[in-house]
Write a protein that holds these residues in place. Sequence first.
Motif, short mmCIF file in Angstrom:
data_model
loop_
_atom_site.label_atom_id
_atom_site.label_comp_id
_atom_site.label_asym_id
_atom_site.label_seq_id
_atom_site.Cartn_x
_atom_site.Cartn_y
_atom_site.Cartn_z
N SER A 1 0.84 -1.19 0.00
CA SER A 1 0.00 0.00 0.00
C SER A 1 0.87 1.23 0.00
O SER A 1 2.06 1.17 0.29
CB SER A 1 -0.91 -0.01 1.23
N SER A 2 0.31 2.37 -0.32
CA SER A 2 1.09 3.60 -0.42
C SER A 2 0.91 4.45 0.82
O SER A 2 -0.05 4.31 1.56
CB SER A 2 0.65 4.39 -1.66
N ASP A 3 1.84 5.36 1.05
CA ASP A 3 1.82 6.22 2.22
C ASP A 3 0.76 7.30 2.08
O ASP A 3 0.43 7.75 0.99
CB ASP A 3 3.18 6.89 2.44
N CYS A 4 0.28 7.73 3.23
CA CYS A 4 -0.69 8.83 3.25
C CYS A 4 0.04 10.16 3.15
O CYS A 4 -0.26 10.99 2.32
CB CYS A 4 -1.53 8.76 4.52
N GLY A 5 1.01 10.38 4.07
CA GLY A 5 1.81 11.58 4.03
C GLY A 5 1.04 12.84 4.35
O GLY A 5 1.41 13.93 3.94
N ILE B 1 3.70 9.88 12.16
CA ILE B 1 3.29 9.46 10.81
C ILE B 1 4.43 8.73 10.12
O ILE B 1 4.24 7.66 9.52
CB ILE B 1 2.85 10.68 9.99
N LEU B 2 5.65 9.25 10.20
CA LEU B 2 6.79 8.65 9.51
C LEU B 2 7.13 7.28 10.07
O LEU B 2 7.61 6.41 9.33
CB LEU B 2 8.00 9.58 9.60
N ASN B 3 6.90 7.06 11.36
CA ASN B 3 7.26 5.79 11.98
C ASN B 3 6.15 4.75 11.93
O ASN B 3 6.29 3.65 12.46
CB ASN B 3 7.65 6.02 13.45
N THR B 4 5.03 5.09 11.30
CA THR B 4 3.96 4.12 11.11
C THR B 4 4.26 3.26 9.89
O THR B 4 4.53 3.78 8.81
CB THR B 4 2.62 4.84 10.91
N GLN B 5 4.27 1.95 10.09
CA GLN B 5 4.55 1.02 9.00
C GLN B 5 3.27 0.27 8.62
O GLN B 5 2.44 -0.01 9.48
CB GLN B 5 5.63 0.03 9.42
N HIS B 6 3.17 -0.07 7.36
CA HIS B 6 1.96 -0.74 6.91
C HIS B 6 2.24 -1.56 5.66
O HIS B 6 3.12 -1.23 4.86
CB HIS B 6 0.85 0.27 6.64
N GLN B 7 1.50 -2.64 5.51
CA GLN B 7 1.57 -3.44 4.30
C GLN B 7 0.29 -4.26 4.16
O GLN B 7 -0.39 -4.54 5.15
CB GLN B 7 2.78 -4.38 4.33
N CYS B 8 -0.02 -4.61 2.93
CA CYS B 8 -1.14 -5.51 2.67
C CYS B 8 -0.57 -6.92 2.64
O CYS B 8 0.30 -7.23 1.82
CB CYS B 8 -1.81 -5.16 1.34
N ILE B 9 -1.03 -7.79 3.54
CA ILE B 9 -0.45 -9.12 3.66
C ILE B 9 -1.26 -10.18 2.90
O ILE B 9 -0.79 -11.30 2.72
CB ILE B 9 -0.29 -9.54 5.14
N ALA B 10 -2.47 -9.85 2.46
CA ALA B 10 -3.26 -10.81 1.69
C ALA B 10 -4.37 -10.09 0.95
O ALA B 10 -4.91 -9.09 1.43
CB ALA B 10 -3.85 -11.88 2.60
N ASP C 1 -14.05 6.69 -1.84
CA ASP C 1 -12.86 7.10 -2.59
C ASP C 1 -11.84 5.98 -2.72
O ASP C 1 -10.71 6.20 -3.17
CB ASP C 1 -12.23 8.36 -1.99
N LYS C 2 -12.20 4.75 -2.28
CA LYS C 2 -11.42 3.52 -2.45
C LYS C 2 -10.27 3.38 -1.45
O LYS C 2 -9.42 2.51 -1.61
CB LYS C 2 -10.87 3.40 -3.89
N THR C 3 -10.22 4.22 -0.43
CA THR C 3 -9.14 4.16 0.54
C THR C 3 -9.65 3.84 1.94
O THR C 3 -10.83 4.02 2.25
CB THR C 3 -8.36 5.50 0.62
N VAL C 4 -8.72 3.35 2.77
CA VAL C 4 -8.94 3.20 4.21
C VAL C 4 -7.96 4.12 4.90
O VAL C 4 -6.75 4.05 4.65
CB VAL C 4 -8.70 1.74 4.67
N LYS C 5 -8.44 4.98 5.77
CA LYS C 5 -7.56 5.89 6.51
C LYS C 5 -7.55 5.50 7.98
O LYS C 5 -8.56 5.10 8.54
CB LYS C 5 -7.99 7.35 6.33
N CYS D 1 -3.93 11.75 10.75
CA CYS D 1 -4.11 10.64 9.83
C CYS D 1 -2.76 9.97 9.67
O CYS D 1 -1.85 10.52 9.04
CB CYS D 1 -4.65 11.12 8.49
N LEU D 2 -2.60 8.78 10.25
CA LEU D 2 -1.31 8.11 10.24
C LEU D 2 -0.95 7.58 8.86
O LEU D 2 0.19 7.62 8.44
CB LEU D 2 -1.30 6.96 11.24
N VAL D 3 -1.95 7.04 8.18
CA VAL D 3 -1.67 6.41 6.90
C VAL D 3 -2.97 6.26 6.12
O VAL D 3 -4.06 6.19 6.71
CB VAL D 3 -1.01 5.02 7.11
N SER D 4 -2.84 6.24 4.80
CA SER D 4 -3.97 5.93 3.92
C SER D 4 -3.65 4.64 3.19
O SER D 4 -2.62 4.55 2.49
CB SER D 4 -4.20 7.07 2.93
N LEU D 5 -4.48 3.64 3.37
CA LEU D 5 -4.25 2.34 2.75
C LEU D 5 -4.92 2.34 1.38
O LEU D 5 -6.14 2.43 1.27
CB LEU D 5 -4.83 1.22 3.62
#
Length: 387
Positions: free
Chosen positions: A11-15, A32-41, A321-325, A336-340
């Motif tokens: 997934s991409s960063d919100c920023g 915000i910068l130290n929040t990590q995220h990924q789509c695992i499935a 808008d197709k995102t999860v925040k 807003c830590l991240v936008s998935l």
Amino acid sequence: MIPWSSQSCESSDCGQESNLQHYQPNSSPSLILNTQHQCIATLKSPNAYISSMVLSGKFFFTGSSDNEICLWCRDLFSSELGQESPVYNMCAPGKGAVKCLLVSSDKIFSAHQDHKIRVWRIDMDETENAKFSHLVTLPKLSDRAMKFLVPKNHVEIRRHKKATWVHHVDSVSSLALSNDESLMYSVSWDRTIKIWRTNDFKCLESISKAHDDAINAIVITIDGCVYTGSADKKIKVWKKHSEETKHCLVATLNGHSFGINALALSTDESQLYSGHSDGAIVVWGRSNYSNMVVSGALLGHRKSILCLAVANDLLCSGSADKTVKIWRPLEGLYSCLVSLEGHNGPVKCLAVTNDHHKPKDSVSSYLIYSGSLDYEMKVWQVVVPNF
């Protein structure tokens, strides 16, 4: 059985930080910068989208637009084995989407587009294989028959058309349980609220014309305060003052410019979140059920809020808008830590829980499940630093 496929994606960063109405946005770039995220499935369905979901221990349930209910094992999403198909799936009777799912001990309640509520028993064997068995469809046949025979039990639902007051006559949009799980509440696009006793599934009460338009969401506090959100741009607050009395309206939260699609309570129930058709999330401070104060509005989504979910101090929002925040408060202000990003359609439903497979003192890990109209369900891992 619906064929599912599994894959991983990034997934991409919100920023960006939230724009909190009436307040300055919280400045916490390190958070915000130290929040990590990924789509695992990513789980794909060729025939239907996920319309509802609910977590229950090591399992979670999904309901789809083709009236199917599936049981999944959460552990398989966190392992290298992956999961390409449900542990168990079952097609419910009737037509249309499963609008909402609710789990209570060994039972699951499902709200349907065909105006019905269905109750299922969940049976687990020693190897934790699961099986659904249909218990009852609400309203029960005995309830319907007894009310049908008495003319005063018939209410006008539209011009020249009547039905008994125990019937929903449009899609059942949301369900909620009382704290002791003795009562189950249902709301519908028919503008009514109905209260059901869970030990015998009898309809005890119906609040007709509770709103002026479709009711989309309901949440209940531990002390029995009931909040309903509607397309009529209002949140209404209901309370039952004693065992002998019926629920009555104690407050109406006005001033909204757009319809309300989703409601959620913070973990400590000190705040109420309402998701609106303009993409804003309004934050309410709760002093008591009749005195709700707007704390601000979280502005970041470009289209309607369709679902909200809370875990600990995280608020998750899914949008057209197709995102999860992912939002988090710090000293009373939200970031807003991240936008998935990764879905190709509106995000219809969400569930969030702690990821206990990755315990660390300095960070907290969460698993977020999102279902979209793109016929995909994604599982995200979000790691946020602890304060």
